[in-house]
Enzyme design. Sequence first.
Site, short mmCIF file in Angstrom:
data_model
loop_
_atom_site.label_atom_id
_atom_site.label_comp_id
_atom_site.label_asym_id
_atom_site.label_seq_id
_atom_site.Cartn_x
_atom_site.Cartn_y
_atom_site.Cartn_z
N CYS A 111 28.00 27.86 40.24
CA CYS A 111 28.25 28.29 41.63
C CYS A 111 27.03 28.86 42.33
O CYS A 111 27.00 28.95 43.55
CB CYS A 111 29.37 29.33 41.67
SG CYS A 111 30.91 28.72 41.01
N HIS A 249 29.43 34.49 47.71
CA HIS A 249 30.19 33.44 47.03
C HIS A 249 31.68 33.79 47.15
O HIS A 249 32.05 34.95 47.10
CB HIS A 249 29.77 33.36 45.57
CG HIS A 249 30.51 32.31 44.81
ND1 HIS A 249 30.62 31.02 45.27
CD2 HIS A 249 31.17 32.35 43.63
CE1 HIS A 249 31.33 30.31 44.42
NE2 HIS A 249 31.69 31.10 43.41
N ASN A 279 37.28 27.99 46.36
CA ASN A 279 35.97 28.12 45.75
C ASN A 279 35.35 26.72 45.62
O ASN A 279 35.82 25.91 44.83
CB ASN A 279 36.13 28.77 44.37
CG ASN A 279 34.81 28.92 43.62
OD1 ASN A 279 33.76 28.49 44.09
ND2 ASN A 279 34.87 29.53 42.46
N1 ACO Z 1 50.59 30.63 39.83
C1 ACO Z 1 51.47 31.50 39.32
N2 ACO Z 1 51.20 32.26 38.23
C2 ACO Z 1 49.96 32.14 37.67
C3 ACO Z 1 49.01 31.26 38.17
C4 ACO Z 1 49.35 30.48 39.28
N3 ACO Z 1 48.51 29.60 39.86
N4 ACO Z 1 47.90 31.35 37.41
C5 ACO Z 1 48.15 32.29 36.48
N5 ACO Z 1 49.41 32.76 36.62
C6 ACO Z 1 50.10 33.76 35.84
C7 ACO Z 1 49.47 33.99 34.50
O1 ACO Z 1 49.96 33.05 33.56
C8 ACO Z 1 49.94 35.40 34.19
O2 ACO Z 1 51.25 35.33 33.69
P1 ACO Z 1 51.69 36.24 32.43
O3 ACO Z 1 51.46 37.67 32.88
O4 ACO Z 1 53.13 35.89 32.25
O5 ACO Z 1 50.79 35.84 31.31
C9 ACO Z 1 50.02 36.07 35.54
O6 ACO Z 1 50.00 35.01 36.51
C10 ACO Z 1 48.89 37.04 35.82
O7 ACO Z 1 47.67 36.43 35.50
P2 ACO Z 1 46.33 37.28 35.60
O8 ACO Z 1 45.25 36.53 34.89
O9 ACO Z 1 46.59 38.68 35.23
O10 ACO Z 1 46.07 37.27 37.17
P3 ACO Z 1 44.85 37.93 37.90
O11 ACO Z 1 45.37 38.95 38.83
O12 ACO Z 1 43.75 38.33 36.98
O13 ACO Z 1 44.31 36.72 38.77
C11 ACO Z 1 42.59 35.06 38.81
C12 ACO Z 1 43.86 35.55 38.12
C13 ACO Z 1 42.92 34.73 40.25
C14 ACO Z 1 42.11 33.79 38.10
C15 ACO Z 1 41.52 36.16 38.76
O14 ACO Z 1 41.39 36.65 37.45
C16 ACO Z 1 40.19 35.66 39.22
O15 ACO Z 1 39.99 35.40 40.37
N6 ACO Z 1 39.21 35.58 38.30
C17 ACO Z 1 37.92 35.07 38.64
C18 ACO Z 1 38.03 33.65 39.02
C19 ACO Z 1 36.71 33.05 39.12
O16 ACO Z 1 35.78 33.71 39.00
N7 ACO Z 1 36.63 31.77 39.34
C20 ACO Z 1 35.37 31.12 39.48
C21 ACO Z 1 34.58 31.13 38.22
S1 ACO Z 1 32.88 30.99 38.39
C22 ACO Z 1 32.60 30.03 39.62
O17 ACO Z 1 32.70 30.44 40.74
C23 ACO Z 1 32.29 28.57 39.25
#
Ligand code: ACO
Length: 380
Positions: A111, A249, A279
Amino acid sequence: MTYAAITGWGACLPPSVLSNDDLSTFLDTTDEWITTRTGMKERRISHVSATEMATVAARRALACAGLDPSEVELIVYGSCSNDEQVPNSASGVQAALGATRAAAMDLNTACTSFLYGLSAATGMVRSGAVKSAVIIGVELISPYMDWDNRNVSVLFGDGCAAVVIQATDQPEGVLGEQLGCIAGARHTLRVRGIGGAYANHGVLFGDTQWDFDGQEIFKRAVHAMIQASASVLAKCGVRPEEVDLVVPHQANLRIIEAVVTRTGIPMEKVMLTVQRYGNMSAATVPVALTEAVAEGRVRPGSLILMPAFGAGLTYCAHLVRWGARVTPLSVSEATLPPSPTTALERVMAIRAGKVGAMARSGAGLQPARLFSAQEGIVGR
Ligand code: ACO
C-alpha cells in the site's frame, strides 16, 4: 538547491461500483457491519487491466502538467498487483504513452508503493539524474481477491492515480519523509497465489488465499504512522497545527481517526475517500490527493502530511509543500471504455472462475485463466 515540485495529477477510477449491499448478496455480512467497522460504503471493480488504468491516469497527470510524454524521463509504477511480472509494468505504460525517453521501473511496497515511489523519484530529480517523472499508484486487486473470505473481501477496491514531478529551485514537493518497515510483522498480511514460487507452494495460481490478521495490522499500523508522522514533522521543523491537509492511506476510518487525532490534527483537515473507494492499496493516497485538489482543499503553498502503511509491514509519512498552481494546465480526453458488466456480475465471474480452476486442477488439468482477452484484462 533542486526540489521536485508536483506539477500534474490525475486519477482513473473504474466506473463499476460494488456496494456493501452487493457484498451481502453472497457473503455473511451487512452494510451495518462494514460501515461501523471500516467506514466503507462502496468500492470500484475494474473491467480493464491495471496498465490501462495507469495509462489513463498518467495521460491526465501529464496534460495537467502541460508536459508531453516525450519529455518524461522516468516512470515509476507503484503496485503489488501487476498484470505481469516480466516484463515490468512501467515499460507497458511507457509504450502506451509513447514516452520513449523515459526510464521505467516497478516498485512494490504494497500500500505504500506510491509514496515510496514518490521518494525514489524525488531523490532522482534532486540528484540531477532526471528532470521529470511520472509516479503511478495503481491496484487491480479484484482478480486476486479471495471473494468468499469476508475478513478481507469487503475491504479492498481497484483504482489508480498518478502525479508528475519536475525539477525546480523553489522549496516545493517532498520536504521530508520517514520510511520504515516492521518486518517482524510480515506474516500479518500475505497473499498466496498472487505470484512467486515459495508462497505459492500448494496454492493454485489465481486461487489466492489471504493470510490476514486484521487486529494485529490495525495496532501496528496506528503506532507506526503516528511515529512516522511525528518524526517527519520534527525533521522539517513543522508543528502539527501548521499542517493544512492530511491525505492518509485509507484502510479503515478508525485507523485514520486514531493516527490523525494522536498526531494533534483535527479530523476536519483530513481528506477521506474510504467511504467511496475502500482500500485501493497503492492507489489510495494519489487518488485522495487528486480529489482533494479538485475539491479545492489544496491551496497554493499548502503543507500536506501523507501517512501510510502496507503489507511488509512497510510504513511512511511524507510532508509535501504544494506549489502555486492548483488547476490543470490542460485536460486529457483519455478515458476507459465502458464496462460491459456490473461490478457484482464481474465479481461473480471471478468467483466462478476460481471454483472452475480448482475443479480442473483436481482433475489434473491446467489452471484456468480467470479472464479472457475479450474482457479487457491482459497478462494473466
Ligand atoms: N462481516 C461481518 N462480520 C465479520 C466480517 C464481515 N465482513 N469480517 C469479520 N467479521 C466478524 C469476525 O469473524 C468476528 O467474529 P467473531 O467475534 O465471531 O470471531 C467479528 O466480526 C469481529 O471481528 P474483529 O476482527 O474483531 O473486527 P475488528 O473490529 O477488528 O475489524 C477489521 C476488523 C475491519 C479487519 C480491522 O481489524 C481492520 O481494519 N484491520 C486493518 C485492516 C487493514 O489494515 N487492511 C489493509 C492491510 S495493509 C494494506 O493496506 C494493504
